[in-house]
Write a protein that holds these residues in place. Structure first.
Motif, PDB file in Angstrom:
ATOM      1  N   UNK A  85       0.700  -1.091   0.068  1.00  0.00           N
ATOM      2  CA  UNK A  85      -0.077   0.082  -0.183  1.00  0.00           C
ATOM      3  C   UNK A  85       0.957   1.170  -0.135  1.00  0.00           C
ATOM      4  N   UNK A  86       0.381   2.319  -0.566  1.00  0.00           N
ATOM      5  CA  UNK A  86       1.092   3.760  -0.724  1.00  0.00           C
ATOM      6  C   UNK A  86       0.412   4.155   0.795  1.00  0.00           C
ATOM      7  N   UNK A 142     -11.648   4.986   6.831  1.00  0.00           N
ATOM      8  CA  UNK A 142     -10.941   3.809   5.763  1.00  0.00           C
ATOM      9  C   UNK A 142      -9.313   4.254   6.018  1.00  0.00           C
ATOM     10  N   UNK A 143      -8.895   5.486   5.891  1.00  0.00           N
ATOM     11  CA  UNK A 143      -7.643   5.941   5.872  1.00  0.00           C
ATOM     12  C   UNK A 143      -6.936   5.372   4.690  1.00  0.00           C
ATOM     13  N   UNK A 144      -5.912   4.606   4.670  1.00  0.00           N
ATOM     14  CA  UNK A 144      -5.325   4.184   3.691  1.00  0.00           C
ATOM     15  C   UNK A 144      -6.145   3.106   2.720  1.00  0.00           C
ATOM     16  N   UNK A 167     -10.536  14.214   2.689  1.00  0.00           N
ATOM     17  CA  UNK A 167     -10.362  14.030   0.985  1.00  0.00           C
ATOM     18  C   UNK A 167      -9.079  13.560   0.562  1.00  0.00           C
ATOM     19  N   UNK A 168      -7.887  13.843   1.549  1.00  0.00           N
ATOM     20  CA  UNK A 168      -6.563  13.280   1.102  1.00  0.00           C
ATOM     21  C   UNK A 168      -6.593  11.985   1.492  1.00  0.00           C
ATOM     22  N   UNK A 169      -7.124  11.403   2.756  1.00  0.00           N
ATOM     23  CA  UNK A 169      -7.114  10.080   2.900  1.00  0.00           C
ATOM     24  C   UNK A 169      -7.613   9.243   1.699  1.00  0.00           C
ATOM     25  N   UNK A 170      -8.882   9.707   1.410  1.00  0.00           N
ATOM     26  CA  UNK A 170      -9.386   8.885   0.248  1.00  0.00           C
ATOM     27  C   UNK A 170      -8.882   8.735  -0.961  1.00  0.00           C
ATOM     28  N   UNK A 171      -8.000   9.861  -1.569  1.00  0.00           N
ATOM     29  CA  UNK A 171      -7.168   9.926  -2.676  1.00  0.00           C
ATOM     30  C   UNK A 171      -5.914   8.631  -2.548  1.00  0.00           C
ATOM     31  N   UNK A 172      -5.382   8.774  -1.164  1.00  0.00           N
ATOM     32  CA  UNK A 172      -4.614   7.418  -0.758  1.00  0.00           C
ATOM     33  C   UNK A 172      -5.558   6.188  -1.274  1.00  0.00           C
ATOM     34  N   UNK A 173      -6.438   6.130  -0.432  1.00  0.00           N
ATOM     35  CA  UNK A 173      -7.332   4.733  -0.599  1.00  0.00           C
ATOM     36  C   UNK A 173      -7.648   4.467  -1.948  1.00  0.00           C
ATOM     37  N   UNK A 174      -7.892   5.479  -2.914  1.00  0.00           N
ATOM     38  CA  UNK A 174      -8.362   5.151  -4.350  1.00  0.00           C
ATOM     39  C   UNK A 174      -7.095   4.707  -4.920  1.00  0.00           C
ATOM     40  N   UNK A 175      -5.920   5.309  -4.753  1.00  0.00           N
ATOM     41  CA  UNK A 175      -4.650   4.827  -5.426  1.00  0.00           C
ATOM     42  C   UNK A 175      -4.529   3.532  -4.838  1.00  0.00           C
ATOM     43  N   UNK A 176      -4.593   3.032  -3.610  1.00  0.00           N
ATOM     44  CA  UNK A 176      -4.152   1.851  -3.260  1.00  0.00           C
ATOM     45  C   UNK A 176      -5.317   0.702  -3.752  1.00  0.00           C
ATOM     46  N   UNK A 177      -6.560   0.996  -4.007  1.00  0.00           N
ATOM     47  CA  UNK A 177      -7.405   0.023  -4.619  1.00  0.00           C
ATOM     48  C   UNK A 177      -7.313  -0.239  -5.961  1.00  0.00           C
ATOM     49  N   UNK A 178      -6.889   0.923  -6.695  1.00  0.00           N
ATOM     50  CA  UNK A 178      -6.426   0.752  -8.273  1.00  0.00           C
ATOM     51  C   UNK A 178      -5.024  -0.128  -8.124  1.00  0.00           C
ATOM     52  N   UNK A 179      -4.075   0.117  -7.467  1.00  0.00           N
ATOM     53  CA  UNK A 179      -2.663  -0.566  -7.522  1.00  0.00           C
ATOM     54  C   UNK A 179      -3.053  -1.923  -7.252  1.00  0.00           C
TER      55      UNK A 179
END
Length: 303
Positions: A85-86, A142-144, A167-179
């Motif tokens: 995870x990022x 959810x955080x990360x 919003x910043x946490x959700x951006x991290x979570x979105x990146x992790x879901x995609x990766x």
């Protein structure tokens, strides 16, 4: 400079802050991350020399480690179960105790599915077998995204939702879901808003909410207290179960009958958290210890 000389510098600069084994782990994690070198490289190439460009990220990491910044934030990655995870300073670093919470949920899902299948084979009169296609799961705070993504990975047909106020946490979570190639629906909401209505009902709600009291701050290590997001960690001494109360109220409206709640909890407030759900007609409440012997997880079922 020789790589083994840089290793010696790590020991010299960090030896008064961290145990030797941890410094060793830091060094090898850094050379693997920045230089793609395996741990055994010095055993087979003791004379390996680095260029100035290759040295630079190692010394930059060393400078941040001296400030006790978590290695995961320095490298930008953390591991959770079988996921990479990022992470950054907008989200908590995933911890082994939270892995245990996810494993509990997965074990319960598998156990219930197996019970249904066994009943079918014995020709009992039962409802449709439970499987992950029938599940709607919500991860609150959810955080990360570690909990939601791990559940989506292991229950690939479930519909997994992840909620956070940041919003910043959700951006991290979105990146992790995609990766990690999973489908998680992200929702930006504040669980403390009594009017929150996602328009959905859930079979499972899980949360690792803020639960560390201000009075416990002195127990928290510098690398956590000074770098991880305080809003995801701390609650007031006056109302330490604030988030559990809010999630309980939300669950009364949006958790299906016989739906399950799973929480990570404050080890010092296990009995108080258990009593809260007992007082509000949740059933089959189970308090469970983590690998360190602390009260760390709680499950409750909505009657």
């Amino acid at each position: 400079m020789l790589l083994k000389e840089i290793k010696d510098i790590f020991y010299k600069e960090l030896g008064d802050i961290y145990p030797k084994e941890e410094v060793n782990s830091f060094f090898y994690a850094c050379i693997e991350h920045y230089l793609k070198l395996e741990r055994f490289i010095l055993a087979i190439q003791p004379g390996l020399t680095l260029t100035k460009e290759e040295e630079q990220p190692l010394f930059e990491a060393l400078s941040q480690l001296k400030l006790e910044k978590p290695l995961q934030y320095i490298l930008g990655t953390a591991h959770f179960m079988d996921l990479e995870l990022s992470v950054n300073e907008n989200v908590l670093i995933p911890r082994p105790e939270t892995e245990e919470l996810v494993q509990w949920i997965l074990a319960d899902c598998q156990e219930k599915k197996q019970f249904k299948l066994d009943a079918e084979r014995s020709r009992s009169v039962i409802s449709t077998p439970l499987n992950d296609r029938s599940l709607q799961i919500l991860d609150i705070g959810t955080g990360s995204g570690c909990i939601a993504i791990a559940l989506a990975k292991h229950l690939p047909n479930a519909k997994v939702f992840a909620l956070d106020v940041s919003e910043k946490a959700l951006k991290v979570a979105q990146k992790n879901a995609e990766s990690n190639k999973v489908d998680v629906t992200l929702l930006k909401h504040d669980i403390l808003d009594p009017e929150l209505d996602p328009g959905l009902d859930f079979d499972i709600i899980v949360s690792n909410p803020p639960y560390v009291r201000e009075l416990e701050k002195e127990e928290i290590k510098k690398n956590v207290k000074d770098f991880e997001p305080s809003t995801a960690l701390f609650v007031s001494d006056e109302d330490p179960l604030l988030f559990y109360k809010a999630i309980m109220d939300f669950s009364k409206r949006h958790l299906k009958e016989n739906g399950r709640l799973y929480f990570e909890i404050n080890q010092y407030l296990g009995k108080e958290t258990e009593a809260l759900f007992k007082a509000h007609n949740f059933s089959e409440i189970e308090l469970r210890k983590d690998i360190f012997g602390n009260d760390r997880m709680l499950k409750a079922i909505k009657k």
